[in-house]
Design a protein around this motif. Structure first.
Motif: not given
Length: 465
Positions: A233-241, A248-254, A300-303, A308-317
């Motif tokens: 997932v890409c962002f416009e700047d590093v701060a958003g990423a 994600s860490i604070q919300y406990g996404i494993p 959850s991570m997608d949302a 924070f401005g994340g776009t262009g998700f590419r999923w690989a299973t």
């Protein structure tokens, strides 16, 4: 204790040791220039220096005999795995005997019921995981290079899986170690916890071969997850990423992996691998668990990233798709080097508390711009660890001065933020001068331990301390 300046062994002592070792190993002792050159450098920026002889060992008893002879005659001894260290840990600045453990790659036992394995120190993580493929288990520590487990323990390695499975420190239960006098010590048992005496296992992990030579390890194994999913997932700047990572860490996404590549790194990866990723700051993500849990984590991570401005998700299973994503990530350092063909690279590796990560990265990128350097940034941001791969002309004194300035600022800033000068590469030759600022009086304790265990100063002299 012998000093760094005086340790190099007299020729007569060296010749005596080589004769004694030849009597033990025969033609598995080499003094040819080609072999010595091969063992006189690693993947680091530091200038190579050859050992006087290389010994290819087949067991702990042989290592013990060599170390005992070296100690008797005050000859330096350096352990060698496959040469993937990043801070000059295997460079023989003072000559001596190099012990190559790469042929000690046997798997002694795999115990699925206890989820552990005992292996010789020369086995690589790739070899171990290939062997484990049909057991439903895997060894988790992945520093990128196919390093030996002995080398990984010696440099306290970590890597992309650390955010979920821990570093090598959390994944070693006990070790067999040859001490500087040639005595063989087992540092612990297979029990998952113990309160019995000093923790010798963790004293020797990260000691970079300065206190002893690891010959066997008992390591934790983990169950292969039922399902895995990877994404970018890409962002416009590093701060958003970074804000997304912190959330994600604070919300406990494993998360199993959370890696960041900045826009220049993405450009380099695309160019190097013929890929088509957006050339923006990008998170590489991976989720492990049941199929339902992985789907829930990914959603959850997608949302969260979108907040924070994340776009262009590419999923690989599929396995081949996920592997392709991580090949891109693991090739980032060599992709960076191709930005300036013919130049060399110096890799930094500071680590800070996660709350200080965004500010540290922004300041680092500002320094790079000010100093006019080419330095893609990437790292294991789930742990607060990032690298700048600084691609420079070694023959240009202005670029070398700029590199020194950048490195000094990075490390000083990290230590001021209660971080460390090295998150995973270790100290070796390159970062010795930063240990006092980081440890204060603790450095004297380290020196006392070194003097007590290695009074003749033969074990990998000049490294770490």
């Amino acid at each position: 204790m012998a000093t760094q300046a005086t340790l190099r062994a007299p020729a007569v002592a060296l010749e005596t040791v080589i004769v004694e070792i030849r009597a033990l190993l025969g033609d598995r002792v080499s003094t040819t220039t080609a072999t010595r050159e091969q063992h006189g450098h690693d993947e680091s920026w530091h200038h190579p220096a050859m050992p006087d002889a290389v010994c290819f060992v087949h067991g702990t008893a042989e290592v013990a005999a060599i170390v005992k002879a070296c100690n008797t005659h005050r000859v330096p001894v350096i352990a060698y795995g496959v040469g993937t260290s990043i801070e000059g840990q295997i460079i023989a600045e003072q000559g001596g005997i190099c012990i190559d453990l790469s042929q000690m790659n046997a798997i002694r036992a795999v115990r699925p019921e206890d989820m552990d394995a005992t292996v010789e120190a020369g086995i690589t993580r790739g070899q171990l995981n290939t062997y484990l493929r049909d057991t439903g288990l895997f060894f988790s520590v992945d520093p990128g290079a196919d390093a030996t487990l002995g080398g990984m323990a010696s440099t306290r390695a970590s890597g992309t899986n650390t955010v979920r499975y821990g570093t090598i420190r959390e994944n070693v239960l006990s070790m067999t170690v040859v001490m500087p006098d040639g005595e063989v010590v087992r540092t612990g048992a297979r029990a998952r916890k113990s309160a019995a005496g000093y923790d010798l296992t963790h004293l020797l992990i990260g000691a970079e071969g300065t206190l002893g030579i690891i010959t066997e390890l008992t390591v934790r194994l983990h169950g292969l997850p039922e399902a895995m999913s990877a994404a970018t997932v890409c962002f416009e700047d590093v701060a958003g990423a970074i804000d997304a990572v912190i959330a994600s860490i604070q919300y406990g996404i494993p998360m199993a992996r959370i890696e960041l590549l900045d826009s220049l790194s993405m450009y380099a990866v695309n160019r190097h691998g013929g890929l088509d990723h957006p050339e923006k700051p990008t998170l590489f993500l991976e989720f492990h668990g049941t199929a339902a849990a992985v789907a829930e984590q990914a959603e959850s991570m997608d949302a969260l990233c979108r907040e924070f401005g994340g776009t262009g998700f590419r999923w690989a299973t599929l396995e081949e798709e996920r592997s392709a994503l991580w090949v891109a990530r693991h090739s980032a350092a060599y992709a960076a080097k191709q930005l300036r063909p013919g130049m060399e690279f110096h890799a930094t590796d500071i680590c800070v508390p996660i709350s200080r990560l965004a500010g540290s990265i922004e300041a680092a990128q500002a320094d790079v711009a000010e100093l006019g350097l080419t330095a893609p940034l990437f790292g294991h941001v789930g742990d607060g660890n990032f690298h700048l791969v600084v691609v420079v002309d070694r023959d240009n004194p202005d670029e070398l001065a700029a590199l020194d300035t950048l490195n000094e600022r990075l490390i000083t800033r990290a230590q001021a933020a209660d971080g460390t000068c090295t998150g995973e590469h270790g100290i070796g030759l390159g970062k010795r001068r930063y240990l006092e600022a980081e440890h204060g009086a603790g450095l004297n304790v380290m020196r006392a331990i070194k003097a007590a265990l290695d009074p003749n100063g033969i074990m990998n002299p000049g490294k770490l301390l």
